[in-house]
Write a protein that holds these residues in place. Structure first.
Motif, short mmCIF file in Angstrom:
data_model
loop_
_atom_site.label_atom_id
_atom_site.label_comp_id
_atom_site.label_asym_id
_atom_site.label_seq_id
_atom_site.Cartn_x
_atom_site.Cartn_y
_atom_site.Cartn_z
N PHE A 74 9.63 12.41 -1.81
CA PHE A 74 8.44 12.58 -2.51
C PHE A 74 7.49 11.61 -2.08
CE2 PHE A 74 9.80 15.66 -6.17
CZ PHE A 74 10.15 16.77 -5.01
N ASP A 75 6.31 11.82 -1.87
CA ASP A 75 5.29 10.86 -1.69
C ASP A 75 4.53 11.00 -3.18
OD1 ASP A 75 2.81 9.73 -1.59
OD2 ASP A 75 2.28 10.55 0.43
N GLU A 76 4.89 10.17 -3.95
CA GLU A 76 4.18 10.05 -5.36
C GLU A 76 3.07 8.96 -5.48
OE1 GLU A 76 5.51 11.52 -8.69
OE2 GLU A 76 7.83 11.49 -8.47
N VAL A 77 2.49 8.62 -4.44
CA VAL A 77 1.55 7.66 -4.30
C VAL A 77 0.35 7.99 -5.21
CG1 VAL A 77 -0.33 6.72 -2.85
CG2 VAL A 77 2.10 6.85 -1.88
N VAL A 78 -0.33 9.56 -5.18
CA VAL A 78 -0.93 9.84 -6.13
C VAL A 78 -0.32 10.42 -7.50
CG1 VAL A 78 -2.24 11.93 -6.69
CG2 VAL A 78 -2.60 10.81 -4.34
N THR A 79 0.87 11.02 -7.48
CA THR A 79 1.32 11.60 -8.78
C THR A 79 2.11 10.61 -9.67
OG1 THR A 79 3.28 12.21 -7.41
CG2 THR A 79 1.35 13.84 -7.71
N CYS A 137 6.91 15.63 1.14
CA CYS A 137 5.87 16.17 0.72
C CYS A 137 5.23 15.53 -0.46
CB CYS A 137 6.31 17.33 0.14
SG CYS A 137 7.04 17.55 -1.35
N GLU A 138 4.04 15.68 -0.81
CA GLU A 138 3.27 15.52 -2.04
C GLU A 138 3.59 16.45 -2.85
OE1 GLU A 138 -1.04 14.55 -1.90
OE2 GLU A 138 -0.53 15.19 0.20
N PRO A 139 4.30 16.31 -3.90
CA PRO A 139 4.84 17.33 -4.95
C PRO A 139 3.41 18.20 -5.36
CG PRO A 139 5.79 15.24 -5.62
CD PRO A 139 4.82 14.89 -4.44
N SER A 151 0.72 -1.27 -0.03
CA SER A 151 0.03 -0.04 -0.09
C SER A 151 0.95 1.29 -0.14
CB SER A 151 -0.95 -0.13 1.16
OG SER A 151 -0.02 0.20 2.40
N GLY A 152 0.11 2.60 -0.34
CA GLY A 152 0.86 3.41 -0.22
C GLY A 152 1.29 4.04 1.06
N THR A 153 0.44 3.66 1.94
CA THR A 153 0.82 3.99 3.73
C THR A 153 2.03 3.26 4.12
OG1 THR A 153 -1.63 3.95 4.09
CG2 THR A 153 -0.08 3.54 5.91
N GLU A 154 2.17 1.98 3.61
CA GLU A 154 3.42 1.25 4.04
C GLU A 154 4.59 1.81 3.19
OE1 GLU A 154 3.07 -3.32 3.81
OE2 GLU A 154 1.11 -2.66 3.12
N HIS A 168 0.26 19.11 -3.95
CA HIS A 168 -0.07 19.12 -2.53
C HIS A 168 -1.50 18.65 -2.64
CE1 HIS A 168 -0.03 20.29 1.73
NE2 HIS A 168 -0.98 21.12 1.27
N ARG A 169 -2.07 17.50 -2.48
CA ARG A 169 -3.46 17.04 -2.49
C ARG A 169 -3.90 17.65 -4.20
NH1 ARG A 169 -5.67 13.66 0.36
NH2 ARG A 169 -3.37 12.85 -0.61
N CYS A 170 -4.42 18.70 -4.31
CA CYS A 170 -4.71 19.11 -5.83
C CYS A 170 -4.06 20.07 -6.02
CB CYS A 170 -6.27 19.19 -6.06
SG CYS A 170 -6.81 17.82 -6.56
N GLY A 181 2.31 4.05 -5.16
CA GLY A 181 1.17 3.47 -4.86
C GLY A 181 -0.02 3.34 -5.78
N LYS A 182 -1.13 3.34 -5.55
CA LYS A 182 -2.28 3.52 -6.23
C LYS A 182 -2.26 3.33 -7.68
CE LYS A 182 -4.13 7.63 -3.49
NZ LYS A 182 -5.48 7.08 -2.86
N ALA A 183 -1.92 4.31 -8.48
CA ALA A 183 -2.10 3.78 -10.27
C ALA A 183 -1.27 2.90 -10.64
CB ALA A 183 -1.93 5.16 -10.86
N SER A 241 -1.16 17.88 4.11
CA SER A 241 -0.87 16.75 3.19
C SER A 241 -1.33 15.25 3.82
CB SER A 241 0.77 16.71 2.97
OG SER A 241 1.45 16.50 4.11
N TYR A 242 -1.42 14.73 2.92
CA TYR A 242 -1.71 13.18 3.58
C TYR A 242 -0.85 12.22 2.99
CZ TYR A 242 -4.38 8.75 4.10
OH TYR A 242 -4.96 7.49 4.84
N HIS A 243 -0.33 11.50 3.93
CA HIS A 243 0.85 10.41 3.42
C HIS A 243 0.70 8.86 3.84
CE1 HIS A 243 3.06 13.75 2.15
NE2 HIS A 243 3.28 14.14 3.69
N GLY A 244 -0.73 8.70 4.10
CA GLY A 244 -1.25 7.37 4.53
C GLY A 244 -1.73 7.39 5.96
N SER A 245 -2.10 6.17 6.23
CA SER A 245 -2.93 6.11 7.65
C SER A 245 -2.17 5.85 8.86
CB SER A 245 -4.18 5.42 7.52
OG SER A 245 -3.51 3.81 7.21
C1 LIG Z 1 -0.67 11.02 -1.23
C2 LIG Z 1 -0.75 10.03 -0.48
N1 LIG Z 1 -0.06 9.20 -0.03
C3 LIG Z 1 -0.22 7.97 0.63
C4 LIG Z 1 -1.60 7.60 0.60
C5 LIG Z 1 -2.00 6.27 1.13
O1 LIG Z 1 -2.03 5.15 0.22
P1 LIG Z 1 -2.87 3.75 0.62
O2 LIG Z 1 -4.25 4.39 1.00
O3 LIG Z 1 -2.54 3.10 -0.44
O4 LIG Z 1 -2.31 3.16 1.82
C6 LIG Z 1 -2.63 8.19 -0.04
C7 LIG Z 1 -3.80 7.64 0.08
O5 LIG Z 1 -4.75 8.31 -0.48
C8 LIG Z 1 -2.12 9.58 -0.74
O6 LIG Z 1 -3.26 10.24 -1.37
#
Ligand SMILES: Cc1ncc(COP(=O)(O)O)c(C=O)c1O
Length: 441
Positions: free
Chosen positions: A238-243, A208-210, A116-119, A212-214, A266-268, A143-147
């Motif tokens: 860089f948290d590129e889980v979204v980008t 950072c999310e490069p 997952s992106g969280t991990e 930043h959300r949107c 992660g994600k895509a 910013s969100y980087h996972g749970s």
């Molecule tokens: C920027 C970003 N990082 C990390 C995560 C966490 O990814 P996951 O939900 O796959 O654990 C998310 C999830 O929305 C996210 O938007």
């Protein structure tokens, strides 16, 4: 299209409220009257257990970039499932996927896979701490980087604390953990650089999310972070889980031209299957090598399903599709068309609002521009955004009313986008007009 405003509570929905807290596994925060249980998806459509069809504008929170039930992913997953679903060991698909990502991602000399992106972000943070021998982490407000604790700190602006004070989300964070987190406003290079310089001795990394959300980075902001981190011996994550694989094949690194020390994906990448990846410079990634198990700077990262061959097969199918000529041109053009269309609808309705986003992402913010940071967004009227999202949901647009972020996909063709804009216009007309609540701090 039948409106959803007062459907009888379906049996499946009642069962989901009994089985899951708030009827779900996540943060949708849908009122019970709008709850649905999904049954299948195809392209940019999803169908619920009562046979209703929704236009999907969240696409598995952005994990289904190619569209639901994409034939390439379906075939790759079926073939691999028939050949074994997990070995907890390097497999041909995971190796081929790793090699492809190393070729695409400028930051990665080596990588590891997780589920997952969280991990992925968590391992980046742990690696940075072990590599630098410091515990401090600087993140950006909103910013969100996972749970995990750092991922959710200062995610929502409830108290507008002075920077760099962190605001824990909920009650799970210890005081000790809190003391290690600094928070800065996005797009404010001066403040971030000053914090990095002042706290360099305690800081392991800036994450950072490069995008930043949107909210896109202002020109020079990411480069300024890069420079400050390099000057002060702080790692840039860089948290590129979204980008990743969404803004461009090379993600935000390619789009914005800045290379971090560590990156999380992660994600895509997983095409909807559980897959996370973290990688970076070899000298940092060496910390996870098992022969270092007894050393103080070792980082344990074992994962039973990390590198799962079915997820990896899906990832390979994703990379094949996004590597086709013109893929990102089409995807970006779709995003631009929808954002422009939303702006036109809001303008025609006399609403004071901005539509932010980049690539195939869009978000409405009810306040006048310019919008530079999350605090700017929160000083608008987030409740109006949620009301609009709920009005869209009632018009059978499937989305996350809490996040208010819309994810488009390669399956959103022009007729689908026009249909969305029609429903958006109807929702804007129906959602009560609210004066922006702009406060200053
Ligand atoms: C920027 C970003 N990082 C990390 C995560 C966490 O990814 P996951 O939900 O796959 O654990 C998310 C999830 O929305 C996210 O938007």
């Amino acid at each position: 299209m039948s409106p959803l405003s007062s459907p009888p509570t379906a049996e499946a929905v009642a069962r989901s409220w009994r089985a899951f807290p708030a009827g779900s596994n996540g943060e949708y925060g849908l009122p019970e009257r709008l709850s649905v249980v999904l049954q299948r998806g195809e392209g940019c459509l999803v169908h619920d257990s009562e046979g209703r069809e929704f236009l999907d504008m969240t696409m598995g929170w952005g994990s289904v970039l190619l569209g639901h039930a994409h034939p390439g992913i379906t075939a790759a997953v079926s073939t691999q499932a028939a050949a074994g679903t997990n070995f907890a060991h390097v497999s041909e698909p995971s190796l081929r996927l790793a090699e492809s990502i190393l070729e695409i991602s400028p930051a990665c000399d080596q990588l590891r896979m997780c589920a997952s992106g969280t991990e992925a972000t968590l391992h980046c943070l742990r690696l940075a701490r072990a590599f630098r021998g410091r515990a401090g982490i600087l993140k950006f407000e909103g910013s969100y980087h996972g749970s995990h604790e750092i991922g959710t700190t200062s995610l929502f602006g409830r108290r507008f604390l002075p920077f760099p004070q962190p605001e824990p989300l909920g009650g799970s964070m210890s005081d000790r953990e809190r003391a290690d987190i600094l928070v800065a406003p996005f797009n404010d290079a001066e403040t971030a650089i000053a914090l990095i310089a002042r706290h360099a001795a305690e800081l392991a990394a800036v994450i950072c999310e490069p995008l930043h959300r949107c909210l896109p980075p202002e020109p020079g902001f990411l480069a300024a972070l890069r420079q400050a981190c390099s000057e002060h011996g702080v790692l840039l994550i860089f948290d590129e889980v979204v980008t990743g694989f969404r803004l461009a094949r090379g993600g935000a690194q390619e789009k914005y031209g800045v290379v971090p020390d560590l990156v999380a994906y992660g994600k895509a990448l997983g095409g909807g299957l559980p897959l996370g990846v973290y990688g970076g410079r070899r000298e940092i990634m060496e910390r996870v090598e098992e022969q270092r198990l007894t050393e103080d700077d070792y980082v344990w990262t074992a994962s039973t399903t990390g590198g799962n061959p079915v997820s990896a097969a899906a990832g390979l199918a994703v990379l094949e599709a996004v590597s086709e000529e013109g893929f990102y041109q089409r995807l970006n053009a779709t995003g631009e068309m929808v954002r422009e269309g939303m702006r036109r609808v809001l303008r025609d309705a006399g609403r004071e609002a901005c539509v932010i986003g980049d690539g195939p992402l869009a978000q409405v913010v009810f306040r006048p521009g310019p919008i530079r940071s999350s605090r700017d967004i929160w000083q608008g009227d987030p409740a109006a955004g949620r009301r609009l999202m709920l009005a869209l949901f009632e018009r059978q647009v499937f989305l996350n009313p809490l996040g208010t972020k819309l994810y488009l996909s390669a399956a959103h063709d022009e007729p689908a986008c026009r249909e969305f804009l029609d429903r958006f216009a109807s929702a804007v007309a129906a959602a009560p007009k609210v004066r922006p609540r702009i406060t200053t701090t």
